[in-house]
Write a protein that holds these residues in place. Structure first.
Motif, PDB file in Angstrom:
ATOM      1  N   HIS A  74       0.838  -1.207   0.000  1.00 19.51           N
ATOM      2  CA  HIS A  74       0.000   0.000   0.000  1.00 19.51           C
ATOM      3  C   HIS A  74       0.874   1.260   0.000  1.00 19.51           C
ATOM      4  N   LEU A  75       1.923   1.252   0.832  1.00 18.24           N
ATOM      5  CA  LEU A  75       2.817   2.408   0.878  1.00 18.24           C
ATOM      6  C   LEU A  75       3.499   2.607  -0.470  1.00 18.24           C
ATOM      7  N   TYR A  76       3.936   1.537  -1.087  1.00 18.08           N
ATOM      8  CA  TYR A  76       4.574   1.621  -2.399  1.00 18.08           C
ATOM      9  C   TYR A  76       3.627   2.256  -3.415  1.00 18.08           C
ATOM     10  N   GLU A  77       2.360   1.862  -3.362  1.00 13.24           N
ATOM     11  CA  GLU A  77       1.377   2.352  -4.325  1.00 13.24           C
ATOM     12  C   GLU A  77       0.927   3.771  -4.044  1.00 13.24           C
ATOM     13  N   THR A  78       0.986   4.204  -2.788  1.00  7.89           N
ATOM     14  CA  THR A  78       0.450   5.523  -2.443  1.00  7.89           C
ATOM     15  C   THR A  78       1.508   6.580  -2.160  1.00  7.89           C
ATOM     16  N   ASP A  79       2.704   6.168  -1.733  1.00  4.83           N
ATOM     17  CA  ASP A  79       3.754   7.133  -1.399  1.00  4.83           C
ATOM     18  C   ASP A  79       5.118   6.505  -1.648  1.00  4.83           C
ATOM     19  N   PHE A  80       5.490   6.461  -2.915  1.00  3.37           N
ATOM     20  CA  PHE A  80       6.724   5.792  -3.314  1.00  3.37           C
ATOM     21  C   PHE A  80       7.937   6.345  -2.580  1.00  3.37           C
ATOM     22  N   VAL A  81       7.972   7.638  -2.344  1.00  7.77           N
ATOM     23  CA  VAL A  81       9.129   8.246  -1.695  1.00  7.77           C
ATOM     24  C   VAL A  81       9.269   7.726  -0.265  1.00  7.77           C
TER      25      VAL A  81
ATOM     26  N   ILE B 220       3.192  16.776 -12.114  1.00  5.23           N
ATOM     27  CA  ILE B 220       3.122  16.816 -10.647  1.00  5.23           C
ATOM     28  C   ILE B 220       2.054  15.853 -10.144  1.00  5.23           C
ATOM     29  N   GLU B 221       0.903  15.883 -10.766  1.00  5.86           N
ATOM     30  CA  GLU B 221      -0.203  15.014 -10.340  1.00  5.86           C
ATOM     31  C   GLU B 221       0.182  13.540 -10.416  1.00  5.86           C
ATOM     32  N   ARG B 222       0.900  13.160 -11.464  1.00  4.17           N
ATOM     33  CA  ARG B 222       1.299  11.760 -11.628  1.00  4.17           C
ATOM     34  C   ARG B 222       2.279  11.305 -10.552  1.00  4.17           C
ATOM     35  N   ARG B 223       3.034  12.227  -9.983  1.00  2.00           N
ATOM     36  CA  ARG B 223       4.090  11.850  -9.045  1.00  2.00           C
ATOM     37  C   ARG B 223       3.810  12.229  -7.591  1.00  2.00           C
ATOM     38  N   MET B 224       2.874  13.128  -7.351  1.00  2.00           N
ATOM     39  CA  MET B 224       2.683  13.701  -6.017  1.00  2.00           C
ATOM     40  C   MET B 224       2.251  12.645  -5.008  1.00  2.00           C
ATOM     41  N   THR B 225       2.893  12.693  -3.840  1.00  2.00           N
ATOM     42  CA  THR B 225       2.540  11.856  -2.699  1.00  2.00           C
ATOM     43  C   THR B 225       2.475  12.757  -1.472  1.00  2.00           C
ATOM     44  N   ALA B 226       2.032  12.207  -0.370  1.00  2.00           N
ATOM     45  CA  ALA B 226       1.979  12.989   0.868  1.00  2.00           C
ATOM     46  C   ALA B 226       3.375  13.470   1.267  1.00  2.00           C
ATOM     47  N   THR B 227       4.359  12.607   1.128  1.00  2.00           N
ATOM     48  CA  THR B 227       5.735  12.977   1.472  1.00  2.00           C
ATOM     49  C   THR B 227       6.234  14.095   0.561  1.00  2.00           C
TER      50      THR B 227
END
Length: 167
Positions: free
Chosen positions: A7-14, A93-100
């Motif tokens: 889940h983390l990989y899919e939602t916040d790769f960084v 930006i939209e394609r890459r943006m995560t919470a981090t």
């Protein structure tokens, strides 16, 4: 745990890359004797996250640069090119943006604005708009929410006959 990592990989790769790099370093510290170069693997995984961060911050700087020209230039051309650049940057930006990355963007926004302002100033001067170049604000007039909103554009001199929208 694997489900949480997926889940983390899919939602916040960084964040995932950072956690994985730390886990690899932990294995190295425990003197794990497997066939992996743990330290270099950790560096490479961490670099993947750093590359995502750099890409997002670069696009935000690009976005600011073109929004400033749209807001302060009174020229009818090359507005469509600037609008295309704004839309393209927002898409990246939209394609890459995560919470981090959102937190990193908030922190970096003042620095990014300084560079974008400098580039916009040079461009405006090149277009013969010295007065508009002088009027660019020293402080960033845009929120991150505005920058990322596909429907938001600053009011321009061309549209309003006055200064830009400073909402």
């Amino acid at each position: 745990m694997a489900r949480d990592l997926r889940h983390l990989y899919e939602t916040d790769f960084v964040a995932w890359a950072s956690e994985q790099a730390e886990a690899l370093r932990g294995l190295a510290r425990s003197r794990w004797n497997g066939p992996l170069d743990l330290e270099r693997l950790a560096e490479e995984v961490e670099d993947l996250g750093a590359a995502q961060r750099a890409a997002v911050l670069s696009q935000i700087e690009r976005l600011l640069h073109h929004l400033l020209k749209l807001a302060y230039s009174a020229l009818p051309q090359p507005r469509n090119g600037w609008l295309n650049n704004v839309d393209s940057a927002r898409g990246e930006i939209e394609r890459r943006m995560t919470a981090t990355l959102r937190l990193a963007a908030e922190e970096a926004l003042p620095r990014l604005y300084v560079r974008a302002r400098r580039a916009a100033r040079r461009d405006l001067i090149d277009y013969g708009e010295t007065e508009a170049a002088r009027e660019l604000p020293d402080e960033n007039p845009y929120t991150l929410e505005q920058l990322l909103d596909d429907e938001w554009y600053p009011v321009s001199r061309l549209d309003s006959g006055g200064g830009p929208d400073r909402r």
